[in-house]
Design an enzyme around this catalytic site. Structure first.
Site, PDB file in Angstrom:
ATOM      1  N   ASP A 105       0.811  -1.208   0.000  1.00  0.00           N
ATOM      2  CA  ASP A 105       0.000   0.000   0.000  1.00  0.00           C
ATOM      3  C   ASP A 105       0.848   1.264   0.000  1.00  0.00           C
ATOM      4  O   ASP A 105       0.305   2.359  -0.080  1.00  0.00           O
ATOM      5  CB  ASP A 105      -0.930   0.005   1.223  1.00  0.00           C
TER       6      ASP A 105
ATOM      7  N   ASP B  86     -11.251  -4.932  11.723  1.00  0.00           N
ATOM      8  CA  ASP B  86     -11.427  -6.350  11.991  1.00  0.00           C
ATOM      9  C   ASP B  86     -12.681  -6.617  12.830  1.00  0.00           C
ATOM     10  O   ASP B  86     -13.474  -7.504  12.506  1.00  0.00           O
ATOM     11  CB  ASP B  86     -10.177  -6.917  12.677  1.00  0.00           C
TER      12      ASP B  86
END
Length: 1082
Positions: free
Chosen positions: A397, A783
């Site tokens: 990224d 998450d």
């Protein structure tokens, strides 16, 4: 997907697509090199016919023209070839135009548009048929007023005439009618009427009772007897020599041992769990008596302190209940890997284990060293799993050329490392940690060549480390003109915030093999496109990008995501997860399998509770007994269909018995009849729901179609697909394939185009990505939110604890990094608490269980505990400084209640440690860091979250630094100043001062004040003891003098100094007093 070993870079929005040849002579090639001919009119790729030949529009000059341009030229143009000017002849399947009446040789009216009936209804064929038109005709498809379609479109429609064809354009085909109907699949549970028989005729007419019938029965019995023989799987003894026909039988994997479940549930023994539950109930009763006494006995002379303490204690009790009840039914699970092999890996046949795509995410190679990422990738490539069923995707990224070059070196070293691991079955398969083991590596190794090959491999790994560290050293100083690749091409990611998407396939099918000539798992480098003005959603956005690009390239039905510093410690970890996912009885309802996090490189004292053993070995086991553990961000195997936002499959329950013995007016049966009506209505809803799920339950696909004109109604299905998944027909078609697999007939060029398309920065605009599909946006702790949404859809998760830890990673060692990590977690919880996805008010009426909801509520409200905790830790010092206390004079009744409360707290903790297998040291470290983190990170996260949500002030989290190579536990003593240290330091100082002042005041006022001092002193020392690890980290490393001596020296010196002032016989408050010494000096 063959890229010829080159980096693919491009931008769908800017219509850029190039292949960078970084290994040979410097040049940039177009996509034409990978594909066939290109249409000279529109530039799209020319389709390939069923015979494998390119589409030819003109039989005279074969001028390259795609079918859509050919159709347009015949319908709207001059109906002739642009090059030779010859009139286009009608090709079979094309709509008629004026002038085609005389071309009878091309007509096949009887079979031209016949829908094939011999095609199966399996999802693989359906998805391939849906995409047939798109892959063969380029950008779009045509819809004609006559309703006549092209042959490629009919191939797709032949499987299911009512299924819409997906294209890039704004048109979709509905072959029949204006309504959209779900596809019906054959149901094995539906019984068909038997063949009618005439009892007057002889049974031999129907094949029964004849000699041939008896022979067939005897042959069938012999086959069944052969299958039912016991399989000796320990050493292969006693195996049965079956014919090929028997091996091909679908029932063979289910016989004997392979028929058994792949896992079992091991509840905690009743001798451990029953006393634990009794203590919990008893503690609730004691808490009720405690608050009854506290509220009815205020302290009038210290009313503010008393009220503050009561409010804090009530909040602590509520927090404890939210944390305690999800641990009511803890369980442990056990897997059977041998049964998995017997069921899905039969000798002499290809493995039937499911494919798995593995995601590795990294951002900054300066904070996440490439050597650590390389070890993680190497452990994945060497995993004990069929190589053709494993694909590793590395998300960069940060678009760092350092990561790209390090991955290139890793792929080269993997050609040596992978065969070495599999040849000698070594563990772990991350070379850095394998060679660092302080064990006898000759144990259980009888191969004489092992020592020689191990030494050679260690030398190769040291050379590999030198090359990686050389790349890191070179990357410290960035050139002014930016990085340049080996062929002189500028690195596309020189501008981190403005660069095209990049894909590089390093290893894979038909690619580079290892040194022994064996195939290696696929290794793909992915860096998504980034442009200014787009919200890229940090890690969650990167994971969603990997979901899409992996669906284009490999499309495995299961996904595993790991952080770049979490390597596979147990090579059979994937098989452990497949025991749950591929279990035929309960696997279909499991959305993910979560493994516990284990860490390397932590000192044995675990000063800052980095191992987090209490959470992983107690809390998660409790959640596994309800609906499953929460998702913790790494070490988790997902079902791809669950990530797509689909509901869990519904298990049909047998109908209940009803009472029909009473008349209708009888009130006793009203309830049962009402229930029956509800059951019937629910069954109708379920039938509708299941019918829509046969094309994977696109929500309300027929909603709003009635009352709209025919053109809009034909567009509705495709709009629903594109609104949910985006405008990629290849990806949409892959979502229909529940068992995974890539689409047949797709060329490398078309797949590469789609891969670049789905990683573009604007692909998720106006879609449900991050809302209902994939990793959910809206929090830095994506998450928890992602797992919560899956549980709301009715899925359940599983907690798997293998005997050998499946994954191991590195944890922040020094105090500052640890506090920043906890700050990020707490900030994410506050963001969820203040969002629409808060479990307090979201998801009612779905599949989320109440105790599971309690757990999610506790996971988002725990930062609020920082305020009462800070106040409660300040109260002892205030009491010591003011001489007042939060409790009035204690009676015998109050003493009994307080003692019972402390005993119940201790008993609960002891029993938890007993059934959870947690040591007292780990439990105590967890208690200490709960106070440290609550007084610092949780408090800052609460205020930052409020500023972000209410005032719009955004706070950026920093990537936690990973382990370094500067010596064992070198960072443990590294002191980094941060504002997070201020609140606990303040608490520590004021409590130490309070102890000193309280003791000195007791000394000055006489011995009668020591009794009331004991209670104040106890609570103040409780705070100091819990903050001791913080003080130790604050002091840093002392070369000679231990920290404990420094602390106690200061404390005792202060006490003895004040004591000396009090008992000094030569000093008085009223002046100097001369006394007779009593000795006769004469």
């Amino acid at each position: 997907m063959d890229t010829k070993g080159r980096l693919v870079a491009g931008s769908h929005n800017r219509n850029e697509f190039v292949l960078i040849n970084a290994d040979e002579i410097a040049r940039v090639t177009s996509v034409k090199e990978l594909s066939g001919q290109i249409c000279q009119i529109c530039g799209d790729e020319i389709e390939v016919t069923v015979d494998g030949e390119p589409f030819v529009a003109c039989n005279e000059c074969a001028f390259p023209v795609c079918r859509p341009c050919y159709e347009y030229e015949r319908k709207e143009g001059n109906q002739s070839c642009p090059q030779c000017k010859t009139r286009y002849k009608r090709i079979k399947g094309s709509p008629r135009v004026e002038g085609d009446e005389d071309e009878d040789d091309t007509d096949d009216l009887e079979h031209e548009f016949e829908i094939g009936s011999n095609i199966g209804d399996d999802p693989q064929h359906i998805a391939e048929a849906i995409l047939a038109s798109r892959l063969n005709t380029g950008r779009g498809s045509q819809v004609y007023a006559t309703g006549i379609t092209t042959p490629s479109e009919l191939d797709a429609a032949s499987v299911a005439p009512d299924l819409p064809l997906l294209t890039y354009g704004q048109e979709a085909l509905i072959i029949r009618g204006t309504q959209v109907h779900p596809i019906s699949f054959p149901d094995s549970s539906v019984s068909f009427p038997p063949r009618p028989m005439d009892h007057k005729k002889d049974l031999a007419v129907y094949g029964y009772g004849t000699i041939a019938w008896k022979e067939r029965m005897e042959e069938w019995k012999r086959k069944q007897n052969g299958k039912l023989q016991v399989v000796k799987h320990e050493g292969g003894n006693g195996s049965v020599d079956n014919d090929d026909d028997e091996l091909d039988d679908s029932d063979l994997p289910k016989m004997d041992e392979g028929r058994q479940p792949l896992w079992r549930k091991l509840p905690i023994p009743s001798s451990k769990i029953n006393p634990y539950r009794m203590i919990i109930l008893l503690r609730i009763v004691i808490l009720g008596l405690f608050f009854h006494y506290r509220i009815l006995h205020p302290v009038n002379d210290a009313y503010g302190l008393w009220l503050t303490s009561v409010i804090c204690e009530i909040w602590f009790a509520v927090s404890w209940i939210l944390d305690q009840f999800p641990k009511w039914c803890p369980i442990v699970r056990e897997t059977y890997l041998d049964r998995l092999s017997l069921r899905y890996e039969k000798e002499g046949r290809p493995s039937e284990l499911a494919d798995i795509d593995i995601f590795v995410s990294t951002v900054d190679p300066m904070k996440e060293p490439p050597l650590i990422t390389a070890n993680t990738v190497l452990s994945i490539l060497a995993v004990d799993y069929p190589v053709d069923k494993v694909a590793c995707y590395v998300s960069d990224d940060g678009a760092a050329m350092l990561t790209f070059e390090a991955l290139s070196e890793t792929s080269e070293f993997a050609r040596k490392w992978v065969p070495f691991c599999k040849k000698f079955s070594i563990e772990p398969r991350a070379p850095e940690w394998y060679f660092a083991q302080k064990v006898d590596y000759l144990k259980d190794k009888v191969d004489p060549g092992f020592v020689r090959e191990r030494r050679a491999m260690k030398r190769d790994y040291e050379d590999f480390k030198v090359r990686i560290n050389g790349l890191v050293a070179m990357a410290q100083k960035v050139p002014e003109e930016g990085w340049t690749m080996q062929d002189g091409t500028p690195w596309p990611g020189n501008n981190v915030r403005d660069h095209p998407g990049m894909i590089q396939v390093f290893l894979g099918q038909n690619g580079v093999h290892d040194i022994e000539g064996n195939e290696l798992p696929r290794l793909v480098y992915v860096s998504r496109e980034k442009r200014p003005g787009f919200d890229h959603h940090k890690k969650a956005g990167a994971m969603n990008t990997l979901v899409r690009v992996s669906a284009i390239i490999s499309n495995a039905p299961y996904l595993l995501n790991v952080d770049c510093d979490h390597y596979i410690n147990n090579s059979k970890a994937l098989r452990e997860a497949m025991c749950f996912m591929m279990d035929p009885t309960s696997g279909k309802k499991i959305c993910y399998v979560q493994f516990p996090q284990r860490f390397d490189g932590i000192d044995r004292h675990d000063r800052y509770s980095n191992r987090n053993v209490v959470f992983f070995d107690i809390n998660m086991k409790g959640l596994d007994g309800i609906q499953g553990p929460i998702y913790v961000g790494t070490g988790c195997v997902f079902r791809r269909q669950a990530l797509y936002g689909y509901d869990a499959p519904i298990k049909k329950k047998p109908p209940r018995r009803t009472c029909n013995c009473w008349p209708k007016w009888c009130c006793l049966c009203c309830g049962s009849r009402m229930k029956n009506k509800k059951v019937k209505s629910n069954e109708k809803k379920k039938m509708k729901r299941e019918a829509s799920k046969q094309i994977h339950a696109l929500e309300n696909i027929e909603e709003g179609i009635e009352g709209i004109d025919n053109e809009k109604s034909s567009l509705m299905p495709q709009i629903k697909f594109e609104k949910k998944f985006g405008q990629s027909p290849v990806f949409i078609a892959s979502t229909l394939m529940e068992e995974g697999g890539i689409l047949k007939g797709a060329t490398s060029a078309s797949l590469l185009k789609e891969a670049i398309h789905v990683i573009s920065c604007g692909y998720e605009d106006k879609t449900e990505w991050g809302k209902e599909v994939g990793w959910i946006y809206g929090s830095v702790t994506e998450d928890i939110l992602t797992g919560f949404k899956m549980h709301c859809h009715g899925w359940r998760s599983v907690y798997c604890i293998p005997k050998i830890p499946a994954f191991k990673g590195s944890a922040p060692i020094n105090l500052s990094d640890r506090l920043h990590q906890v700050l990020r977690w707490a900030l994410g919880s506050v963001e969820i608490l203040l969002s629409r996805h808060c479990p307090i008010w979201y998801g009612y009426g779905c599949g989320l269980k109440w105790l599971e909801r309690f757990s999610y509520i506790n996971s988002v409200v725990y930062p609020l505990t920082s305020i009462p905790l800070l106040a409660y830790c300040t109260l002892p010092a205030v009491c010591l400084l003011t001489g007042k206390f939060i409790v009035p004079e204690i009676s015998n009744y109050a003493s009994i209640i307080f003692m019972a409360l402390f005993i119940s707290i201790a008993a609960t903790s002891i029993l938890e440690m007993q059934w959870g297998g947690v040591g007292i040291h780990d439990w105590w470290r967890n208690e200490q860091f709960w106070v440290i983190g609550g007084a610092s990170s949780h408090l800052f996260a609460l205020f930052q979250g409020l500023l972000k949500v209410l005032a719009g002030v955004n706070t950026n989290f920093t990537v936690t630094s990973k382990a370094a190579d500067d010596g064992e536990f070198s960072e443990l003593y590294l002191f980094k100043w941060t504002s997070l240290l201020i609140p606990p330091m303040t608490l520590l100082i004021i409590n130490i001062i309070g102890v000193v002042v309280g003791v000195s005041d007791a000394i000055n006022n006489g011995y009668e004040t020591w009794g009331p001092l004991f209670g104040r002193l106890f609570f103040s020392l409780w705070v100091i003891v819990h903050l001791y690890p913080f003080l130790k980290g604050l002091m840093g490393k002392q070369d000679r003098l231990p920290t404990i001596i420094v602390v106690w020296s200061i404390l005792l010196a202060s006490i003895f100094s004040l004591l000396w002032v009090r008992i000094n016989p030569f000093v008085s408050k009223n002046g100097i007093v001369l006394e007779v010494c009593g000795l006769n000096c004469e």
